[in-house]
Design a protein around this motif. Structure first.
Motif, PDB file in Angstrom:
ATOM      1  N   UNK A  89       0.817  -1.205   0.000  1.00  0.00           N
ATOM      2  CA  UNK A  89       0.000   0.000   0.000  1.00  0.00           C
ATOM      3  C   UNK A  89       0.853   1.257   0.000  1.00  0.00           C
ATOM      4  N   UNK A  90       0.249   2.384  -0.354  1.00  0.00           N
ATOM      5  CA  UNK A  90       0.969   3.646  -0.436  1.00  0.00           C
ATOM      6  C   UNK A  90       1.080   4.308   0.935  1.00  0.00           C
ATOM      7  N   UNK A  91       2.275   4.849   1.231  1.00  0.00           N
ATOM      8  CA  UNK A  91       2.580   5.456   2.528  1.00  0.00           C
ATOM      9  C   UNK A  91       2.838   6.939   2.345  1.00  0.00           C
ATOM     10  N   UNK A 103      -9.984  12.645   5.754  1.00  0.00           N
ATOM     11  CA  UNK A 103      -9.410  12.985   4.453  1.00  0.00           C
ATOM     12  C   UNK A 103      -9.049  11.742   3.629  1.00  0.00           C
ATOM     13  N   UNK A 104      -9.463  10.558   4.122  1.00  0.00           N
ATOM     14  CA  UNK A 104      -9.358   9.372   3.290  1.00  0.00           C
ATOM     15  C   UNK A 104      -8.288   8.366   3.647  1.00  0.00           C
ATOM     16  N   UNK A 105      -7.520   8.586   4.713  1.00  0.00           N
ATOM     17  CA  UNK A 105      -6.513   7.597   5.105  1.00  0.00           C
ATOM     18  C   UNK A 105      -7.196   6.330   5.616  1.00  0.00           C
ATOM     19  N   UNK A 106      -6.622   5.175   5.297  1.00  0.00           N
ATOM     20  CA  UNK A 106      -7.163   3.908   5.775  1.00  0.00           C
ATOM     21  C   UNK A 106      -6.537   3.505   7.114  1.00  0.00           C
ATOM     22  N   UNK A 113      -4.356   8.665  -3.052  1.00  0.00           N
ATOM     23  CA  UNK A 113      -4.360   7.208  -3.036  1.00  0.00           C
ATOM     24  C   UNK A 113      -3.581   6.610  -1.877  1.00  0.00           C
ATOM     25  N   UNK A 114      -3.487   7.366  -0.780  1.00  0.00           N
ATOM     26  CA  UNK A 114      -2.682   6.938   0.371  1.00  0.00           C
ATOM     27  C   UNK A 114      -3.430   5.897   1.199  1.00  0.00           C
ATOM     28  N   UNK A 137      -3.590  17.041   4.264  1.00  0.00           N
ATOM     29  CA  UNK A 137      -3.682  16.712   2.832  1.00  0.00           C
ATOM     30  C   UNK A 137      -4.852  15.787   2.509  1.00  0.00           C
ATOM     31  N   UNK A 138      -5.271  15.835   1.258  1.00  0.00           N
ATOM     32  CA  UNK A 138      -6.364  14.973   0.780  1.00  0.00           C
ATOM     33  C   UNK A 138      -5.779  13.601   0.469  1.00  0.00           C
ATOM     34  N   UNK A 139      -5.804  12.728   1.462  1.00  0.00           N
ATOM     35  CA  UNK A 139      -5.176  11.413   1.314  1.00  0.00           C
ATOM     36  C   UNK A 139      -5.897  10.553   0.280  1.00  0.00           C
TER      37      UNK A 139
END
Length: 335
Positions: free
Chosen positions: A2-4, A110-113, A87-88, A81-83
Motif C-alpha cells: 500500500x501507499x505510505x 481525508x481518506x486515510x485507511x 491514493x494513500x 492533505x487529501x489522502x
C-alpha cells in the motif's frame, strides 16, 4: 504494498525517511509539513546527529528531490492533505498531535485507511492498538487496527527487556529510570515553559521529567506492575534506561544475561534488541538501529532486586522500528 505518506518532517520524520530510503523499504507518496521546501531539504541533507545524506538533496515548490527520488511536498499549515486523492493507504504521523483519537481523526476524514503515530497515545481508547516490532506486531488485525501507536523510544527500549524477563523469570513489580537526551520540548535558554522543570536550559542541566512508558507498557501487558521517570541530560541523542525488578522466579546474573543473549539472536527480537559484552559510553550506540541494546556488564542482582540497563538511540533506533512497522502495515493493507 500500500501507499505510505509521511506527515510531519521534524526529528523523527526526517530520520524515518532516511531509514526508509536507505533500506529501500519504500518511497513515500508525499511528505507534508508547515515549513518551506528548501529549509526542510537542507535539514534532511545535513543532520547534526547523523551527518550528510550521500546524495544530492533539494527543495522546490511542491517537491523534495532526494537523489533520484522526487517526492511530492504538501504544505499542511492550513489543512491535512487529501489522502484519498493521493491514493494513500497509510499515514505516518510524526507531528506529535495525533496522540488522541480526535487529533488523528482528520486523517481518516481525508481518506486515510490507516494511521501510524510516532508517539504514545494518551489513553488506550485513543488508539486501536499499541504495536511494537518484536513484541506484539504479529497481532495486527487490518480489519480492527486502523489507528496504531508505536509508543515511545523508551517504551520500545524497555519492552524488549520486559518481554525476556517476563517469559523467563516473571515480574512481580519494578521501577525504571531513563537517562534521556534533551528534546524539542525543552528550551535552549532559561525561560518559562509549560512544564516548570523544562524552563531551564536543556544543554546545561540535568532535568527530571515524567515518562509515559510505564502507562504504554501496561497497554501491552495489563497486569504489569512497573512505573518510572526520566532525567533529561545534555546530549543530542543516545539514552539509557535502567530497569529494577523483583522477579517471580529466583535467578542469577548469569542466567539473566544468557536469556538476553539468546533472545537477541533469535526471532522475534533479533534486529530489535542487541547486547553489549564490553564496557561502553553513549557514543557507542548513536546511529545503532536496535531499539534496545542491553549493557550486560551492568546487569546486577542484590537480594531479590534485579537491575538491567538498556541503551537506545532515542531517534535513530525508534525511526528504524517506525519505518519497519509502516512497511508491515502497508503490506497487510494491500492484501
Amino acid at each position: 504494498m500500500g501507499k505510505i505518506a509521511l506527515h510531519g518532517f521534524g526529528r523523527i520524520g526526517r530520520q524515518f525517511l532516511r531509514v526508509a530510503l536507505a533500506q529501500k523499504f519504500f518511497v513515500p507518496v508525499s511528505v507534508s509539513d508547515i515549513r518551506d521546501e528548501p529549509t526542510l531539504a537542507a535539514l534532511f541533507a545535513v543532520d547534526t546527529n547523523y551527518g550528510r545524506w550521500p546524495e544530492p538533496v533539494s527543495g522546490s515548490p511542491g517537491k523534495l528531490t532526494i537523489g533520484e527520488h522526487e517526492i511530492q511536498y504538501i504544505n499542511s499549515s492550513q489543512e491535512v492533505p487529501d489522502w484519498a486523492a493521493l491514493g494513500v493507504d497509510v499515514v505516518v504521523d510524526c507531528t506529535g498531535r495525533a496522540t488522541t483519537r480526535a487529533g488523528a481523526q482528520p486523517h481518516f476524514d481525508r481518506g486515510a485507511k490507516y494511521v501510524l503515530i510516532s508517539a504514545p497515545s494518551k489513553t488506550l481508547d485513543d488508539c486501536d492498538a499499541v504495536l511494537l516490532k518484536g513484541i506484539n506486531l504479529d497481532t495486527f488485525d487490518p480489519a480492527k487496527h486502523h489507528l496504531v501507536s508505536m509508543g515511545s523510544c523508551t517504551t520500545n527500549a524497555l519492552a524488549a527487556v520486559v518481554k525476556v524477563v517476563l517469559e523467563n523469570f516473571g515480574i512481580q513489580y519494578g521501577l525504571f529510570s531513563t537517562v534521556h537526551s534533551y528534546t524539542n520540548t525543552q528550551s535552549l535558554t532559561d525561560q518559562p515553559m509549560k512544564e516548570r522543570r523544562d524552563s531551564w536550559a536543556a544543554a546545561e542541566n540535568i532535568i527530571p521529567s515524567s515518562s509515559g512508558a510505564a502507562k504504554t507498557l501496561k497497554f501491552i501487558w495489563p497486569d504489569l506492575n512497573i512505573t518510572g521517570k526520566a532525567y533529561r541530560v545534555p546530549t543530542p541523542t543516545g539514552s539509557i534506561a535502567e530497569l529494577n525488578l523483583v522477579t517471580e522466579k529466583d535467578c542469577t546474573v548469569e542466567e539473566v544475561n544468557n536469556a538476553l543473549r539468546k533472545a537477541a539472536q533469535e526471532p522475534p527480537l533479533k534486529g530489535v534488541m542487541d547486547v553489549l559484552e564490553d564496557e561502553w559510553a553513549s557514543c557507542r550506540i548513536v546511529a545503532d538501529p536496535h531499539t534496545s541494546i542491553v549493557d550486560l556488564p551492568l546487569t546486577a542482582k542484590q537480594g531479590q532486586l534485579l537491575s538491567i540497563a538498556a541503551w537506545y538511540d532515542n531517534e535513530w533506533g525508534f525511526a528504524n522500528r517506525l519505518a519497519e512497522v509502516a512497511a508491515f502495515i502497508a503490506e497487510k493493507a494491500s492484501v
